[in-house]
Scaffold this motif. Structure first.
Motif, PDB file in Angstrom:
ATOM      1  N   THR A 138       0.759  -0.971  -0.015  1.00  0.00           N
ATOM      2  CA  THR A 138      -0.101   0.005   0.076  1.00  0.00           C
ATOM      3  C   THR A 138       1.056   1.212  -0.150  1.00  0.00           C
ATOM      4  OG1 THR A 138      -1.707  -1.094   1.113  1.00  0.00           O
ATOM      5  CG2 THR A 138      -1.914   1.204   1.301  1.00  0.00           C
ATOM      6  N   ILE A 139       1.813   1.223   0.688  1.00  0.00           N
ATOM      7  CA  ILE A 139       2.997   2.356   0.739  1.00  0.00           C
ATOM      8  C   ILE A 139       3.466   2.385  -0.614  1.00  0.00           C
ATOM      9  CG2 ILE A 139       5.323   3.143   1.613  1.00  0.00           C
ATOM     10  CD1 ILE A 139       3.278   3.310   3.618  1.00  0.00           C
ATOM     11  N   SER A 176       2.932  -0.920 -13.324  1.00  0.00           N
ATOM     12  CA  SER A 176       4.131  -0.657 -12.322  1.00  0.00           C
ATOM     13  C   SER A 176       4.559  -2.019 -11.530  1.00  0.00           C
ATOM     14  CB  SER A 176       3.864   0.102 -11.096  1.00  0.00           C
ATOM     15  OG  SER A 176       4.979   0.487 -10.096  1.00  0.00           O
ATOM     16  N   VAL A 177       5.747  -2.511 -11.594  1.00  0.00           N
ATOM     17  CA  VAL A 177       5.981  -3.885 -11.046  1.00  0.00           C
ATOM     18  C   VAL A 177       5.652  -3.881  -9.462  1.00  0.00           C
ATOM     19  CG1 VAL A 177       7.911  -5.136 -10.428  1.00  0.00           C
ATOM     20  CG2 VAL A 177       7.881  -4.002 -12.599  1.00  0.00           C
ATOM     21  N   HIS A 178       6.029  -2.790  -8.844  1.00  0.00           N
ATOM     22  CA  HIS A 178       5.704  -2.695  -7.359  1.00  0.00           C
ATOM     23  C   HIS A 178       4.345  -2.365  -7.019  1.00  0.00           C
ATOM     24  CE1 HIS A 178       7.320   1.399  -8.187  1.00  0.00           C
ATOM     25  NE2 HIS A 178       6.362   1.759  -7.318  1.00  0.00           N
ATOM     26  N   ASN A 179       3.443  -1.729  -7.957  1.00  0.00           N
ATOM     27  CA  ASN A 179       2.086  -1.478  -7.662  1.00  0.00           C
ATOM     28  C   ASN A 179       1.284  -2.180  -8.654  1.00  0.00           C
ATOM     29  OD1 ASN A 179      -0.177  -0.392  -6.354  1.00  0.00           O
ATOM     30  ND2 ASN A 179       0.054   1.519  -7.549  1.00  0.00           N
ATOM     31  N   ALA A 218       1.112  10.446   3.688  1.00  0.00           N
ATOM     32  CA  ALA A 218      -0.409  10.816   3.910  1.00  0.00           C
ATOM     33  C   ALA A 218      -1.208  10.292   3.111  1.00  0.00           C
ATOM     34  CB  ALA A 218      -0.376  12.344   3.612  1.00  0.00           C
ATOM     35  N   ALA A 219      -1.142  10.172   1.754  1.00  0.00           N
ATOM     36  CA  ALA A 219      -2.117   9.305   0.809  1.00  0.00           C
ATOM     37  C   ALA A 219      -2.222   7.855   1.254  1.00  0.00           C
ATOM     38  CB  ALA A 219      -1.462   9.423  -0.577  1.00  0.00           C
ATOM     39  N   ALA A 220      -1.115   7.106   1.653  1.00  0.00           N
ATOM     40  CA  ALA A 220      -1.235   5.888   2.108  1.00  0.00           C
ATOM     41  C   ALA A 220      -2.052   5.627   3.376  1.00  0.00           C
ATOM     42  CB  ALA A 220       0.232   5.233   2.315  1.00  0.00           C
ATOM     43  N   ALA A 221      -1.995   6.854   4.299  1.00  0.00           N
ATOM     44  CA  ALA A 221      -2.688   6.818   5.607  1.00  0.00           C
ATOM     45  C   ALA A 221      -4.040   6.844   5.258  1.00  0.00           C
ATOM     46  CB  ALA A 221      -2.180   7.890   6.532  1.00  0.00           C
ATOM     47  N   LYS A 266      17.065   0.421   4.739  1.00  0.00           N
ATOM     48  CA  LYS A 266      16.079   1.541   4.521  1.00  0.00           C
ATOM     49  C   LYS A 266      15.202   0.991   3.185  1.00  0.00           C
ATOM     50  CE  LYS A 266      16.134   6.306   3.815  1.00  0.00           C
ATOM     51  NZ  LYS A 266      16.849   7.678   3.732  1.00  0.00           N
ATOM     52  N   LEU A 267      13.849   1.436   3.500  1.00  0.00           N
ATOM     53  CA  LEU A 267      12.802   1.074   2.341  1.00  0.00           C
ATOM     54  C   LEU A 267      12.316   2.422   1.609  1.00  0.00           C
ATOM     55  CD1 LEU A 267      10.862  -1.723   4.119  1.00  0.00           C
ATOM     56  CD2 LEU A 267      12.682  -2.012   2.553  1.00  0.00           C
ATOM     57  N   VAL A 268      12.358   3.367   2.119  1.00  0.00           N
ATOM     58  CA  VAL A 268      11.543   4.541   1.603  1.00  0.00           C
ATOM     59  C   VAL A 268      12.510   5.714   1.714  1.00  0.00           C
ATOM     60  CG1 VAL A 268       9.758   6.299   1.630  1.00  0.00           C
ATOM     61  CG2 VAL A 268       9.337   3.761   1.989  1.00  0.00           C
ATOM     62  N   ASP A 269      12.783   6.287   0.951  1.00  0.00           N
ATOM     63  CA  ASP A 269      13.693   7.514   0.922  1.00  0.00           C
ATOM     64  C   ASP A 269      12.796   8.815   1.300  1.00  0.00           C
ATOM     65  OD1 ASP A 269      15.410   9.829   0.555  1.00  0.00           O
ATOM     66  OD2 ASP A 269      15.553   9.804  -1.548  1.00  0.00           O
ATOM     67  N   ARG A 270      12.898   9.262   2.578  1.00  0.00           N
ATOM     68  CA  ARG A 270      11.968  10.054   3.097  1.00  0.00           C
ATOM     69  C   ARG A 270      12.498  11.662   2.828  1.00  0.00           C
ATOM     70  NH1 ARG A 270      12.230   5.786   5.849  1.00  0.00           N
ATOM     71  NH2 ARG A 270      10.611   5.187   7.408  1.00  0.00           N
ATOM     72  N   SER A 271      13.516  11.944   2.115  1.00  0.00           N
ATOM     73  CA  SER A 271      14.055  13.143   1.635  1.00  0.00           C
ATOM     74  C   SER A 271      13.176  13.683   0.569  1.00  0.00           C
ATOM     75  CB  SER A 271      15.312  13.205   1.402  1.00  0.00           C
ATOM     76  OG  SER A 271      15.909  12.446   0.266  1.00  0.00           O
ATOM     77  N   ALA A 272      12.488  12.840  -0.316  1.00  0.00           N
ATOM     78  CA  ALA A 272      11.740  13.121  -1.490  1.00  0.00           C
ATOM     79  C   ALA A 272      10.340  13.738  -0.972  1.00  0.00           C
ATOM     80  CB  ALA A 272      11.639  11.817  -2.293  1.00  0.00           C
ATOM     81  N   ARG A 273       9.821  14.615  -1.683  1.00  0.00           N
ATOM     82  CA  ARG A 273       8.527  14.927  -1.436  1.00  0.00           C
ATOM     83  C   ARG A 273       7.420  13.938  -1.486  1.00  0.00           C
ATOM     84  NH1 ARG A 273       5.198  20.047  -4.392  1.00  0.00           N
ATOM     85  NH2 ARG A 273       3.191  19.620  -3.185  1.00  0.00           N
ATOM     86  N   LEU A 274       7.404  13.129  -2.712  1.00  0.00           N
ATOM     87  CA  LEU A 274       6.713  12.244  -2.823  1.00  0.00           C
ATOM     88  C   LEU A 274       7.323  10.844  -2.638  1.00  0.00           C
ATOM     89  CD1 LEU A 274       5.328  13.186  -6.308  1.00  0.00           C
ATOM     90  CD2 LEU A 274       4.108  13.760  -4.160  1.00  0.00           C
ATOM     91  N   ILE A 275       6.714   9.672  -2.478  1.00  0.00           N
ATOM     92  CA  ILE A 275       7.200   8.404  -2.070  1.00  0.00           C
ATOM     93  C   ILE A 275       8.206   7.902  -2.970  1.00  0.00           C
ATOM     94  CG2 ILE A 275       6.764   5.745  -1.923  1.00  0.00           C
ATOM     95  CD1 ILE A 275       4.245   6.656  -0.013  1.00  0.00           C
ATOM     96  N   SER A 276       9.228   7.623  -2.689  1.00  0.00           N
ATOM     97  CA  SER A 276      10.478   7.210  -3.518  1.00  0.00           C
ATOM     98  C   SER A 276      11.253   5.879  -2.879  1.00  0.00           C
ATOM     99  CB  SER A 276      11.481   8.388  -3.769  1.00  0.00           C
ATOM    100  OG  SER A 276      12.647   7.849  -4.626  1.00  0.00           O
TER     101      SER A 276
END
Length: 300
Positions: free
Chosen positions: A12-13, A134-137, A20-23, A47-57
């Protein structure tokens, strides 16, 4: 070790634009999403998600977990169905992706009808002017019209479909002569920008000689929404390319007419794209696909 619930949470993430969209999808607060994500990362030590990006990366490790996790969840669903032996039960979530116009006019109503027939299902339909896999979605089914670049997916033709060149009678009355593809350079053309296709390169094949002519048009109007371009043409603004299924009513009423009918554009069959062969699909996906294949031809 992570659990299947962790995999469901992370897919889902991965399929959301932001935490926020995932929430919102999960019906929880953003802080709780961040906390659970951190717990999964601690379990795995990466680390699974790059939190420095505005959108999920997703990180490289996140991409692997999302892709493999989606496959494992599908295999788990298949295993549950095989062991339970509930051959007549159609239940669970079905995720669909479709182009804007086709999805709004056809897939949306069919999805609602199917859900009423099978009330234990839930259906999520996402519409886009550029539907992609998308492979992951990955969705369960992606409905597609036009040139297909990804040949790795399983392609099922739902209906044959032609593209036509069209204009309104009032436009043609005052427009320059239109006798060959080259004349299009002197006409008002309207472009539909979708599916990453080259919207301004129009290729026409003569039905008898099979000679192919390519014309680079300079559109006076363009949009990523087919309904907008069709309305422009109906109002006398210029010439469009549209799928035959989308202009059936306009052709019958005469609000749009074919131009250069001795030429044909590239065919754009209506297809369903899936990641698995029939024997490896869940019952809910097979049931929905069979339902669409039965009902769609009557709607076109």
């Amino acid at each position: 070790m992570i659990s299947s619930q962790d995999l469901e949470f992370f897919t889902t993430i991965a399929g959301s634009r932001s935490l926020a969209a995932a929430a919102r999808k999960l019906n929880v607060t953003p802080p709780s999403v961040s906390q659970r994500l951190q717990n999964i990362e601690r379990k795995l030590g990466v680390k699974l998600v790059d939190r420095s990006a505005r959108l999920i990366s997703l990180t490289a490790e996140g991409e692997v977990l999302a892709g493999k996790g989606q496959q494992l969840l599908q295999e788990l669903e298949h295993l549950t169905e095989d062991v339970s032996g509930k051959t007549l039960t159609i239940s669970g979530e079905i995720r669909l992706v479709s182009s804007l116009g086709f999805g709004e006019k056809h897939i949306g109503p069919l999805a609602a009808e199917f859900q009423r027939l099978y009330p234990n299902t839930t259906i999520e339909l996402n519409l886009s002017d550029n539907p992609k896999w998308s492979v992951h979605n990955s969705p369960d089914i992606l409905f597609y019209i036009g040139y297909l670049q990804d040949s790795a997916l399983k392609r099922i033709v739902l209906s044959k479909n032609r593209r036509l060149l069209l204009a309104s009678p009032q436009y043609l009355q005052s427009a320059p002569p239109l006798r060959s593809p080259g004349d299009l350079e002197h006409h008002r053309c309207i472009a539909l920008r979708e599916n990453d296709e080259d919207a301004t390169m129009w290729r026409l094949t003569h039905t008898e000689t099979h000679e192919v002519t390519s014309v680079r048009v300079n559109p006076v109007l363009s949009s990523n929404v087919s309904r907008v371009t069709k309305n422009w043409s109906r109002d006398g603004q210029g010439i469009i390319q549209r799928s035959e299924w989308d202009v059936k009513e306009e052709l019958e009423t005469g609000r749009l007419v074919r131009v250069l009918p001795e030429y044909q554009l590239a065919e754009a069959d209506i297809v369903a794209l899936l990641s698995s062969e029939r024997f490896n699909r869940s019952r809910k996906v097979s049931a929905f696909l069979d339902f669409v294949r039965q009902r769609l031809p009557d709607r076109l």
